[in-house]
Motif scaffolding. Structure first.
Motif, PDB file in Angstrom:
ATOM      1  N   ARG A  62      30.697  77.882 -56.304  1.00 23.19           N
ATOM      2  CA  ARG A  62      30.951  78.454 -56.437  1.00 23.19           C
ATOM      3  C   ARG A  62      30.862  79.331 -58.191  1.00 23.19           C
ATOM      4  O   ARG A  62      30.942  80.003 -58.443  1.00 23.19           O
ATOM      5  N   THR A  63      30.852  77.930 -58.750  1.00 28.23           N
ATOM      6  CA  THR A  63      30.828  78.657 -60.420  1.00 28.23           C
ATOM      7  C   THR A  63      29.371  78.221 -60.530  1.00 28.23           C
ATOM      8  O   THR A  63      28.835  80.136 -61.361  1.00 28.23           O
ATOM      9  N   ILE A  64      27.731  78.036 -59.604  1.00 27.24           N
ATOM     10  CA  ILE A  64      26.278  78.263 -59.789  1.00 27.24           C
ATOM     11  C   ILE A  64      26.476  79.570 -59.267  1.00 27.24           C
ATOM     12  O   ILE A  64      25.408  80.175 -59.476  1.00 27.24           O
ATOM     13  N   MET A  65      27.199  79.564 -58.155  1.00 29.80           N
ATOM     14  CA  MET A  65      26.978  81.195 -57.370  1.00 29.80           C
ATOM     15  C   MET A  65      27.496  82.556 -58.410  1.00 29.80           C
ATOM     16  O   MET A  65      27.266  83.635 -58.815  1.00 29.80           O
ATOM     17  N   THR A  66      28.462  82.415 -58.682  1.00 27.86           N
ATOM     18  CA  THR A  66      29.018  83.313 -60.559  1.00 27.86           C
ATOM     19  C   THR A  66      27.985  83.272 -61.530  1.00 27.86           C
ATOM     20  O   THR A  66      28.114  84.259 -61.949  1.00 27.86           O
ATOM     21  N   TRP A  67      28.267  82.214 -61.491  1.00 28.54           N
ATOM     22  CA  TRP A  67      27.847  82.648 -63.224  1.00 28.54           C
ATOM     23  C   TRP A  67      26.236  82.169 -63.700  1.00 28.54           C
ATOM     24  O   TRP A  67      25.578  82.661 -64.136  1.00 28.54           O
ATOM     25  N   HIS A  68      25.834  81.467 -62.844  1.00 28.43           N
ATOM     26  CA  HIS A  68      24.339  81.198 -63.147  1.00 28.43           C
ATOM     27  C   HIS A  68      23.697  81.702 -61.205  1.00 28.43           C
ATOM     28  O   HIS A  68      22.645  82.815 -62.448  1.00 28.43           O
TER      29      HIS A  68
END
Length: 305
Positions: free
Chosen positions: A215-221
């Motif tokens: 989720r972090t990779i999808m949202t912020w990166h």
């Protein structure tokens, strides 16, 4: 950041000045409105008197300077046909256009981003093929044909929806569908391509190697960087809908500015044409300015150019 915004504002002001000049010149190419305002068989004296009353007998340069001076103060004169302030008439129709454009943009952008995400995540699958096929059809289908087909199916055959006009939420369904389909088709293909480009970047592989949550990779990166071209395209599409909804507003009898301008062109109502095109153009420029500012927030490198 302030310097960047100031430079964009100066560009907008220069564009507005150019638009004022172009609007004046193009409207004068439509012909003499006096023949439409007077009854058939009017005398030459009556026609000349009306030209003097409307200020059309003055030299073109003098008309332009007078128009420019009044336009800068927001005065576009009285409508030849409505005998009312041209700007007031346009502003009265503006909420209908803004409602239709905003709703169509919201539906189209959300649907396009979702479809583009599905196509990128399920690459080389039947889902990608279906999404890209529908997107291609959405881009290729003329708005007037799609509008007529939707009216035949949902209004004439099924009787579920009204054929046009205003009066409730149901009246918005078909015009919104016609305009949002084109937006969704463009956003779908662009967002898919952008996602695939970002997925192949080294920092995405590094994020996965570091063990960051998906989720972090999808949202912020991934999503943040993939949205950069989508932001630009969305601004252009919103501006296009503000000024290019003439066909949809005419077919569905939607009382917006686009339909008003078409009627004014047919009637050679110069003040309404000038006020309508000017208001729509200024809104388009403001949307473009907002897109530039948002783009600079998402990508700080833009502020350094």
């Amino acid at each position: 950041m302030a310097k960047y915004i100031l430079s964009r504002l100066l560009e907008v002001l220069a564009a507005v000045f150019g638009l004022v000049t172009i609007i004046f010149l193009v409207s004068r190419l439509l012909g003499d409105p006096v023949s439409l305002l007077l009854p058939q068989g009017a005398s030459a004296a009556d026609m000349q008197a009306l030209r003097e009353q409307l200020g059309l007998q003055r030299p073109l340069l003098e008309q332009y300077l007078r128009f420019l001076g009044h336009a800068l103060s927001g005065d576009f004169g009285q409508s030849f046909f409505y005998q009312h302030s041209a700007l007031a008439i346009v502003l009265e129709r503006m909420p209908a256009t803004l409602t239709l454009a905003a709703l169509s943009a919201l539906v189209g952008i959300l649907a396009g981003c979702l479809a583009g995400l599905v196509a990128a995540l399920y690459r080389n699958s039947v889902w990608e093929f279906m999404v890209l096929t529908l997107a291609m059809l959405g881009q290729a289908t003329p708005a007037f044909w799609l509008a007529i087909m939707l009216i035949l199916v949902f209004c004439v055959d099924l009787g579920w929806l009204p054929t046009g006009g205003t009066g409730g939420a149901l009246h918005l369904v078909l015009p919104t569908a016609v305009m949002s389909i084109f937006v969704a088709a463009n956003i779908t293909r662009l967002f898919r391509s952008s996602l695939l480009d970002v997925m192949s970047e080294d920092y995405i592989r590094t994020a996965h190697a570091k063990g960051l949550p998906a989720r972090t990779i999808m949202t912020w990166h991934l999503a943040r960087n993939a949205m950069l071209p989508v932001v630009t395209m969305s601004g252009l599409l919103v501006g296009e809908m503000l000024g290019g909804s003439v066909v949809v507003e005419t077919i569905f009898s939607w009382p917006g500015v686009g339909r008003l301008i078409v009627e004014a062109v047919a009637n050679r109502d110069f003040p309404v044409i000038q006020a309508g095109v000017m208001v729509v153009s200024c809104l388009f420029l403001l949307v473009s300015l907002g897109v530039d500012v948002l783009y600079s927030l998402l990508d700080p490198r833009v502020r350094q150019t």
